[in-house]
Design a protein around this motif. Structure first.
Motif, PDB file in Angstrom:
ATOM      1  N   GLY A   1      66.212  61.354 103.150  1.00 14.74           N
ATOM      2  CA  GLY A   1      66.773  62.651 103.356  1.00 14.74           C
ATOM      3  C   GLY A   1      67.151  63.254 101.899  1.00 14.74           C
ATOM      4  O   GLY A   1      67.048  64.509 101.684  1.00 14.74           O
ATOM      5  N   GLU A   2      67.521  62.349 100.711  1.00 12.89           N
ATOM      6  CA  GLU A   2      67.718  63.217  99.562  1.00 12.89           C
ATOM      7  C   GLU A   2      66.415  63.618  98.907  1.00 12.89           C
ATOM      8  O   GLU A   2      66.477  64.616  98.119  1.00 12.89           O
ATOM      9  CB  GLU A   2      68.188  61.946  98.634  1.00 12.89           C
ATOM     10  N   TRP A   3      65.238  63.141  99.389  1.00 16.80           N
ATOM     11  CA  TRP A   3      64.047  63.790  99.109  1.00 16.80           C
ATOM     12  C   TRP A   3      63.824  65.446  99.344  1.00 16.80           C
ATOM     13  O   TRP A   3      63.194  66.062  98.779  1.00 16.80           O
ATOM     14  CB  TRP A   3      62.736  63.196  99.414  1.00 16.80           C
ATOM     15  N   LEU A   4      64.633  65.695 100.721  1.00 19.93           N
ATOM     16  CA  LEU A   4      64.634  67.307 100.746  1.00 19.93           C
ATOM     17  C   LEU A   4      65.879  67.799 100.667  1.00 19.93           C
ATOM     18  O   LEU A   4      65.897  68.940 100.333  1.00 19.93           O
ATOM     19  CB  LEU A   4      64.322  67.017 102.311  1.00 19.93           C
ATOM     20  N   ALA A   5      67.035  66.942 100.640  1.00 15.84           N
ATOM     21  CA  ALA A   5      68.249  67.527 100.397  1.00 15.84           C
ATOM     22  C   ALA A   5      68.506  68.036  98.752  1.00 15.84           C
ATOM     23  O   ALA A   5      68.946  69.288  98.691  1.00 15.84           O
ATOM     24  CB  ALA A   5      69.424  66.715 100.852  1.00 15.84           C
ATOM     25  N   LEU A   6      68.160  67.125  97.968  1.00 16.97           N
ATOM     26  CA  LEU A   6      68.470  67.450  96.360  1.00 16.97           C
ATOM     27  C   LEU A   6      67.579  68.866  95.894  1.00 16.97           C
ATOM     28  O   LEU A   6      68.383  69.521  95.363  1.00 16.97           O
ATOM     29  CB  LEU A   6      67.971  66.206  95.561  1.00 16.97           C
ATOM     30  N   PRO A   7      66.292  68.897  96.328  1.00 17.66           N
ATOM     31  CA  PRO A   7      66.028  70.372  95.874  1.00 17.66           C
ATOM     32  C   PRO A   7      66.672  71.570  96.502  1.00 17.66           C
ATOM     33  O   PRO A   7      66.814  72.527  95.933  1.00 17.66           O
ATOM     34  CB  PRO A   7      64.367  70.372  96.291  1.00 17.66           C
ATOM     35  N   LEU A   8      66.964  71.365  97.786  1.00 17.09           N
ATOM     36  CA  LEU A   8      67.851  72.355  98.397  1.00 17.09           C
ATOM     37  C   LEU A   8      69.133  72.746  97.915  1.00 17.09           C
ATOM     38  O   LEU A   8      69.612  73.790  97.814  1.00 17.09           O
ATOM     39  CB  LEU A   8      67.995  72.277  99.769  1.00 17.09           C
ATOM     40  N   LEU A   9      69.970  71.493  97.416  1.00 13.78           N
ATOM     41  CA  LEU A   9      71.120  71.426  96.643  1.00 13.78           C
ATOM     42  C   LEU A   9      71.052  72.321  95.474  1.00 13.78           C
ATOM     43  O   LEU A   9      71.744  73.029  95.154  1.00 13.78           O
ATOM     44  CB  LEU A   9      71.733  70.221  96.689  1.00 13.78           C
ATOM     45  N   HIS A  10      69.800  72.222  94.780  1.00 11.41           N
ATOM     46  CA  HIS A  10      69.741  72.803  93.606  1.00 11.41           C
ATOM     47  C   HIS A  10      69.577  74.144  93.754  1.00 11.41           C
ATOM     48  O   HIS A  10      70.137  75.064  93.094  1.00 11.41           O
ATOM     49  CB  HIS A  10      68.412  71.932  92.928  1.00 11.41           C
ATOM     50  N   LEU A  11      68.555  74.453  94.676  1.00 14.31           N
ATOM     51  CA  LEU A  11      68.442  75.875  94.912  1.00 14.31           C
ATOM     52  C   LEU A  11      69.621  76.695  95.490  1.00 14.31           C
ATOM     53  O   LEU A  11      69.941  77.895  95.216  1.00 14.31           O
ATOM     54  CB  LEU A  11      67.294  76.055  96.073  1.00 14.31           C
ATOM     55  N   ALA A  12      70.438  76.122  96.212  1.00 18.04           N
ATOM     56  CA  ALA A  12      71.682  76.562  96.754  1.00 18.04           C
ATOM     57  C   ALA A  12      72.826  76.553  95.919  1.00 18.04           C
ATOM     58  O   ALA A  12      74.061  77.173  96.182  1.00 18.04           O
ATOM     59  CB  ALA A  12      72.261  75.944  97.844  1.00 18.04           C
ATOM     60  N   ASP A  13      72.592  76.141  94.461  1.00 20.13           N
ATOM     61  CA  ASP A  13      73.675  76.241  93.438  1.00 20.13           C
ATOM     62  C   ASP A  13      74.808  75.326  93.761  1.00 20.13           C
ATOM     63  O   ASP A  13      75.987  75.635  93.348  1.00 20.13           O
ATOM     64  CB  ASP A  13      73.807  77.388  93.109  1.00 20.13           C
ATOM     65  N   SER A  14      74.523  74.214  94.274  1.00 23.67           N
ATOM     66  CA  SER A  14      75.701  73.331  94.411  1.00 23.67           C
ATOM     67  C   SER A  14      76.067  72.610  92.836  1.00 23.67           C
ATOM     68  O   SER A  14      75.265  72.416  92.086  1.00 23.67           O
ATOM     69  CB  SER A  14      75.112  71.948  94.849  1.00 23.67           C
ATOM     70  N   LYS A  15      77.349  72.687  92.693  1.00 21.02           N
ATOM     71  CA  LYS A  15      77.898  72.444  91.508  1.00 21.02           C
ATOM     72  C   LYS A  15      78.147  70.833  91.125  1.00 21.02           C
ATOM     73  O   LYS A  15      78.244  70.307  90.127  1.00 21.02           O
ATOM     74  CB  LYS A  15      79.067  73.097  90.892  1.00 21.02           C
ATOM     75  N   HIS A  16      78.526  70.353  92.204  1.00 21.94           N
ATOM     76  CA  HIS A  16      79.001  68.801  92.054  1.00 21.94           C
ATOM     77  C   HIS A  16      78.825  68.286  93.800  1.00 21.94           C
ATOM     78  O   HIS A  16      79.195  68.623  94.580  1.00 21.94           O
ATOM     79  CB  HIS A  16      80.175  68.627  91.502  1.00 21.94           C
ATOM     80  N   ILE A  17      78.663  67.028  93.440  1.00 19.88           N
ATOM     81  CA  ILE A  17      78.788  66.105  94.710  1.00 19.88           C
ATOM     82  C   ILE A  17      80.220  66.351  95.571  1.00 19.88           C
ATOM     83  O   ILE A  17      80.901  66.380  95.003  1.00 19.88           O
ATOM     84  CB  ILE A  17      78.394  64.605  94.664  1.00 19.88           C
ATOM     85  N   GLY A  18      79.868  66.715  96.726  1.00 19.66           N
ATOM     86  CA  GLY A  18      81.165  67.055  97.658  1.00 19.66           C
ATOM     87  C   GLY A  18      81.693  68.341  97.574  1.00 19.66           C
ATOM     88  O   GLY A  18      82.521  68.719  98.283  1.00 19.66           O
ATOM     89  N   ASP A  19      80.988  69.327  96.857  1.00 24.39           N
ATOM     90  CA  ASP A  19      81.282  70.727  97.124  1.00 24.39           C
ATOM     91  C   ASP A  19      81.090  71.137  98.501  1.00 24.39           C
ATOM     92  O   ASP A  19      80.337  70.673  99.088  1.00 24.39           O
ATOM     93  CB  ASP A  19      80.793  71.495  95.984  1.00 24.39           C
ATOM     94  N   SER A  20      81.174  72.492  98.737  1.00 29.22           N
ATOM     95  CA  SER A  20      80.995  72.907 100.074  1.00 29.22           C
ATOM     96  C   SER A  20      79.442  73.097 100.238  1.00 29.22           C
ATOM     97  O   SER A  20      78.982  73.124 101.477  1.00 29.22           O
ATOM     98  CB  SER A  20      81.734  74.379 100.282  1.00 29.22           C
ATOM     99  N   VAL A  21      78.658  73.328  99.129  1.00 28.81           N
ATOM    100  CA  VAL A  21      77.025  73.624  99.473  1.00 28.81           C
ATOM    101  C   VAL A  21      76.636  72.069  99.699  1.00 28.81           C
ATOM    102  O   VAL A  21      75.789  72.044 100.644  1.00 28.81           O
ATOM    103  CB  VAL A  21      76.518  74.047  98.119  1.00 28.81           C
ATOM    104  N   TRP A  22      77.396  70.949  99.086  1.00 33.43           N
ATOM    105  CA  TRP A  22      76.700  69.628  99.285  1.00 33.43           C
ATOM    106  C   TRP A  22      77.047  69.485 100.854  1.00 33.43           C
ATOM    107  O   TRP A  22      76.123  68.940 101.585  1.00 33.43           O
ATOM    108  CB  TRP A  22      77.618  68.606  98.594  1.00 33.43           C
ATOM    109  N   ASP A  23      78.234  69.898 101.201  1.00 33.58           N
ATOM    110  CA  ASP A  23      78.558  69.635 102.657  1.00 33.58           C
ATOM    111  C   ASP A  23      77.533  70.295 103.706  1.00 33.58           C
ATOM    112  O   ASP A  23      77.391  69.806 104.877  1.00 33.58           O
ATOM    113  CB  ASP A  23      80.003  69.855 102.857  1.00 33.58           C
ATOM    114  N   GLU A  24      77.282  71.492 103.496  1.00 31.59           N
ATOM    115  CA  GLU A  24      76.543  72.303 104.177  1.00 31.59           C
ATOM    116  C   GLU A  24      75.134  71.690 104.312  1.00 31.59           C
ATOM    117  O   GLU A  24      74.594  71.675 105.238  1.00 31.59           O
ATOM    118  CB  GLU A  24      76.503  73.765 103.578  1.00 31.59           C
TER     119      GLU A  24
END
Length: 118
Positions: A44-67
């Motif tokens: 899952g992280e192979w897909l999630a990590l680039p999306l988190l970067h693109l969505a500007d997640s600031k840190h693990i557990g932020d609202s973007v992370w949860d989304e």
């Protein structure tokens, strides 16, 4: 088979980036053997990590992370044929197994129990 590799990612790390990377390395360590057995492994992280970067997640557990983080795995499970659950404490991986079982997917707990693709 398309096989989701599930196991600890964030669990047991206290969000330490080095420990998280070690967990990802453990997940990835079984990907090549699965591929050589004729399967298509996915984490899952192979897909999630680039999306988190693109969505500007600031840190693990932020609202973007949860989304993004866990919904990626849940959507992947709609496409997967099986799950390989690696050992270690992980609420996310346990939830992946629960969802897989609800969908009637095969859940493996050891690489050697997965048959070679035909």
């Amino acid at each position: 088979m398309l096989i989701l590799i599930a196991g600890p990612y964030r669990g047991g790390t206290n969000d330490d980036p080095k420990l998280i990377q070690q967990n990802l390395d453990k997940l990835e360590a079984v990907a090549l053997p699965l591929f050589r057995m004729g399967h298509l492994p996915v984490i899952g992280e192979w897909l999630a990590l680039p999306l988190l970067h693109l969505a500007d997640s600031k840190h693990i557990g932020d609202s973007v992370w949860d989304e993004i983080q866990y919904p990626v795995a849940h959507r992947l499970l709609e496409k997967c044929d099986a799950v390989l659950r690696l050992e270690g404490t992980s609420k996310g991986a346990d939830n992946d197994v629960r969802i897989a079982q609800e969908r009637g997917l095969k859940v493996y707990y050891r690489l050697e129990d997965i048959p070679n693709a035909e």
